[in-house]
Enzyme design. Sequence first.
Site, PDB file in Angstrom:
ATOM      1  N   ARG A  96       0.000 -27.595  -4.721  1.00  0.00           N
ATOM      2  CA  ARG A  96      -1.441 -27.824  -4.361  1.00  0.00           C
ATOM      3  C   ARG A  96      -1.800 -27.887  -3.054  1.00  0.00           C
ATOM      4  NH1 ARG A  96      -3.801 -26.049  -8.204  1.00  0.00           N
ATOM      5  NH2 ARG A  96      -5.500 -27.097  -7.391  1.00  0.00           N
ATOM      6  N   HIS A 114       8.517 -25.482   3.213  1.00  0.00           N
ATOM      7  CA  HIS A 114       8.101 -24.072   2.937  1.00  0.00           C
ATOM      8  C   HIS A 114       9.170 -22.880   3.091  1.00  0.00           C
ATOM      9  CE1 HIS A 114       4.794 -21.482   2.732  1.00  0.00           C
ATOM     10  NE2 HIS A 114       5.334 -20.574   3.948  1.00  0.00           N
ATOM     11  N   THR A 146       0.136 -31.644   8.060  1.00  0.00           N
ATOM     12  CA  THR A 146      -1.106 -32.294   8.722  1.00  0.00           C
ATOM     13  C   THR A 146      -2.257 -31.463   7.914  1.00  0.00           C
ATOM     14  OG1 THR A 146      -0.779 -30.514  10.070  1.00  0.00           O
ATOM     15  CG2 THR A 146      -0.072 -32.372  10.905  1.00  0.00           C
ATOM     16  N   GLU A 148      -3.522 -28.676   8.649  1.00  0.00           N
ATOM     17  CA  GLU A 148      -3.545 -27.219   8.535  1.00  0.00           C
ATOM     18  C   GLU A 148      -2.608 -26.816   7.447  1.00  0.00           C
ATOM     19  OE1 GLU A 148      -2.477 -23.824  11.664  1.00  0.00           O
ATOM     20  OE2 GLU A 148      -2.632 -25.738  12.312  1.00  0.00           O
TER      21      GLU A 148
HETATM   22  C1  GAR Z   1      11.021 -24.002  -2.862  1.00  0.00           C
HETATM   23  O1  GAR Z   1      11.476 -22.630  -2.796  1.00  0.00           O
HETATM   24  C2  GAR Z   1      10.045 -24.595  -2.026  1.00  0.00           C
HETATM   25  O2  GAR Z   1      10.399 -24.174  -0.771  1.00  0.00           O
HETATM   26  C3  GAR Z   1       8.713 -23.813  -2.387  1.00  0.00           C
HETATM   27  O3  GAR Z   1       8.761 -23.825  -3.677  1.00  0.00           O
HETATM   28  C4  GAR Z   1      10.289 -23.956  -4.181  1.00  0.00           C
HETATM   29  C5  GAR Z   1      10.083 -25.079  -4.996  1.00  0.00           C
HETATM   30  O4  GAR Z   1      11.437 -25.013  -5.681  1.00  0.00           O
HETATM   31  N1  GAR Z   1       7.547 -24.362  -1.770  1.00  0.00           N
HETATM   32  C6  GAR Z   1       6.548 -23.890  -1.485  1.00  0.00           C
HETATM   33  O5  GAR Z   1       6.279 -22.480  -1.683  1.00  0.00           O
HETATM   34  C7  GAR Z   1       5.477 -24.584  -0.618  1.00  0.00           C
HETATM   35  N2  GAR Z   1       4.252 -23.728  -0.038  1.00  0.00           N
HETATM   36  P1  GAR Z   1      11.897 -26.093  -6.579  1.00  0.00           P
HETATM   37  O6  GAR Z   1      11.162 -26.722  -7.330  1.00  0.00           O
HETATM   38  O7  GAR Z   1      13.374 -25.629  -7.297  1.00  0.00           O
HETATM   39  O8  GAR Z   1      12.367 -27.309  -5.590  1.00  0.00           O
END
Ligand code: GAR
Length: 221
Positions: A96, A114, A146, A148
């Site tokens: 989100r 990320h 933050t 951004e």
């Molecule tokens: C992970 O790869 C995380 O880095 C990414 O979602 C996945 C969640 O996996 N997060 C994003 O893309 C945030 N922008 P998980 O539910 O198995 O931890």
Amino acid sequence: MTSSRKARLVILISGRGSNMQAFIEACKTGQIDADIALVLSNSPDAAGLATAAAAGIATTSIDHRRYESRKDFDAALVSTLQKYQPDLVILAGFMRILTPVFITPFAGKLLNIHPSLLPKYPGLNTHRRALEAGDREAGVTVHYVTQELDGGPPIIQARVPIEQGDSPETLATRVIVQEHIIYPIAAKWQLQGRLQLDEQGATLDGKRIPATGIDYVQGIE
Ligand code: GAR
């Protein structure tokens, strides 16, 4: 945080929750000296909720579709989280976009992971974009949150070489292994009071962290 009680984590997820599971493990082994007070999802069907409940952790969901605006949803998140008095809020695949209504009350104790070498590829489809750009490496970044989007100061980054024939999926399976290593490390530093967020970015043990974060190497802790 007072010394009389153990630090409390709240983890926010949207799906599978494998990073959350890495935190369950890190708390169990003592790598992180904290309890997970709550796992919260915006999606009532998130598989990670069942994993957390099976580990004896309190879970709840706040379905974003039931709120008229992002701000209303964020206000509901804040009021739930405040009941648990978290020392650290961990976004672990929480898909989100957050507003200042949520970010401001937890500023300086709100971390995200990320799956790219930020500042490259904020947003979605990071591995596909790295492959399409012909990059030779991909990776993952833990950063302070933050205002951004995916733009807060990086803390730690792990690099993963791109191999011939990689697809977004094959790359993701190697990157996620690194995610599970570096996220608990960053959280541990934060809970030990070694990390600070200031106007210029982040510091570890009083030293300025480079703009792309500390490069993860095996043995760093
Ligand atoms: C992970 O790869 C995380 O880095 C990414 O979602 C996945 C969640 O996996 N997060 C994003 O893309 C945030 N922008 P998980 O539910 O198995 O931890």
